[in-house]
Motif scaffolding. Sequence first.
Motif, mmCIF file in Angstrom:
data_model
loop_
_atom_site.group_PDB
_atom_site.id
_atom_site.type_symbol
_atom_site.label_atom_id
_atom_site.label_comp_id
_atom_site.label_asym_id
_atom_site.label_seq_id
_atom_site.Cartn_x
_atom_site.Cartn_y
_atom_site.Cartn_z
ATOM 1 N N HIS A 59 -3.542 -1.546 -7.533
ATOM 2 C CA HIS A 59 -3.279 -0.540 -6.497
ATOM 3 C C HIS A 59 -3.927 -0.925 -5.183
ATOM 4 O O HIS A 59 -3.288 -0.907 -4.124
ATOM 5 C CB HIS A 59 -3.808 0.832 -6.927
ATOM 6 N N GLN A 236 -0.408 4.869 -8.780
ATOM 7 C CA GLN A 236 -1.096 3.987 -9.723
ATOM 8 C C GLN A 236 -0.129 3.098 -10.513
ATOM 9 O O GLN A 236 -0.330 1.881 -10.576
ATOM 10 C CB GLN A 236 -1.974 4.810 -10.679
ATOM 11 N N ASP A 239 1.679 0.408 -8.245
ATOM 12 C CA ASP A 239 0.769 -0.604 -7.724
ATOM 13 C C ASP A 239 0.260 -1.521 -8.838
ATOM 14 O O ASP A 239 0.007 -2.705 -8.608
ATOM 15 C CB ASP A 239 -0.407 0.066 -7.006
ATOM 16 N N THR A 389 3.915 0.053 -0.505
ATOM 17 C CA THR A 389 2.640 0.611 -0.944
ATOM 18 C C THR A 389 1.748 0.916 0.257
ATOM 19 O O THR A 389 1.127 1.975 0.331
ATOM 20 C CB THR A 389 1.928 -0.380 -1.889
ATOM 21 N N THR A 393 0.618 4.679 1.026
ATOM 22 C CA THR A 393 -0.835 4.856 1.029
ATOM 23 C C THR A 393 -1.309 5.234 2.422
ATOM 24 O O THR A 393 -2.153 6.126 2.585
ATOM 25 C CB THR A 393 -1.546 3.570 0.569
#
Length: 536
Positions: A59, A236, A239, A389, A393
């Motif tokens: 992650h 989670q 990633d 990601t 994020t």
Amino acid sequence: MNSLWLILVSIVVFFIAYVTYGSWLAKQWGIDETRETPAHTQNDGVDYMPAKSPVLLGHHFASIAGAGPIVGPIAAAVFGWLPVMLWIIIGGIFFGGVQDYSSIFASIRHDGKSIGEIIEVNIGKKGKKLFGIFAWLTLLLVIAAFVNIVANTFVSVPAAASSSVMFIMLAILFGFFVYRRGMPLGISSIIGVVLLFGCIVLGVKFPLVLSKQVWIYILLGYIFVASVTPVWILLQPRDYLNSFLLYAMLIGAVLGIVIYRPTIELPAVTSFNVGGKLLFPMLFVTVACGAISGFHSLVGSGTSSKQLDSEADAKIVGYGSMLIECVLAVIAIITAAYVTKDKFAELLGAGGPINVFSDGIGVFMSKFGIPYATGKSFVALAISAFALTSLDTGTRLGRFIFQEMIDQKEGESENILANRYVATGITVVLGGWLGSGSWTKIWPIFGSANQLLAVLALIAVAVWLKKSGKNYKMFIIPMIFMLAVTVFALILLIKQNLASENYILVALPALLLLFALILTKDAYKVFTSNDKEHIV
């Protein structure tokens, strides 16, 4: 020069640095693996939730890497391969690795709070507000730049687009069976990886062709949904599966370089001044994620620290991830340096730095039997997955920081702006608006703001370490050097955008520079005081 030496020497140097310098940092800061982390003490099943170190490593790496360690080195290749290589190695070991590792450690010692909260505790409430505004504006630039880059990639490599859509659905299923049905991680991983590569094959057979603008709208909708859902649903599991893409891509690239041994065509050093761009400071803000990146401190203190199972895991997750990213950056500069100047310009014009990188790795992999088209699509999917990601994020972090800026007190009636859906929506819309232009206009400002954010993160942790009676001297040179680089770079960007009458891109860096200098001044006052509170 043979590129084989570049990759082998850099890997050996990074490994030695992890074993020696990384361990020395842990000793200096007092890492305690017996101490409970916030993932356990504040487990809420949404943001705070312990993750096994391989899962969290996947992650964290996928979040910090994105397209950054590829776009930066390739864009900086205009200065020659040697300055880029030196900055990746020195910056990664002594600048970026220290920032990433310390940001996670400082956060877990502050109950999983963000760098902004750490600043409030150790510098003051005004500092927290200034940092919050600065960080939020920087995250808008992250969204703007990466939405552009991913959309360009999907247009230039349609197979990566369809593979990415299938991969997202696979990740949701993986998270459901692992976290809600108790399926063993080992068996799930094997099945997940097989299906993951199945997504790549299907993506090549069924490419998804859409316009860039349509992809931008789809991506903005996706990051909104992905950023408000619990971490176990998508963050989670996706990633973690992403990490296998990374490892396969890195192994494939290194193996291809070992077999092919491409000759470096790019000069070691071209010129200090290239088309009006000065090596100092522009090299050090163009190559951000491959050497040091303030965004990493937001990821480390914003999401990763809330999932850290043990303090001992902070070394592999923080310092280790940074050094792996450095290897990726070295591979990126090789993909730009082994082709002729005309071929490089052609690839860059056809799809940006990601196209240069994907083409290079596709060629390298073809040397041991992987079809060129399959290899290129695979790499484009991997980089798109990392960039996605970073996008969701970054949006999640933007929501955290926006909610912190609202600073709603306990007992007060709910402020609609503090609602996670509203805070996320505002962040997505403004980031998308900034990203409506070209990534080439956003990237220099993102790079400068990102590096100045790194300065503020280093200052925050250094102040805390000093007040805690711990060794902070490893921060001094990185802080001073990066402050000089970013102030100079932002002044140059303001001057350039004034000349082109692009007033939005004048106001934004000017605002960022003002906030950062005020916060630096306040931090310096605290830093030079003799106050020690022994905060542990």
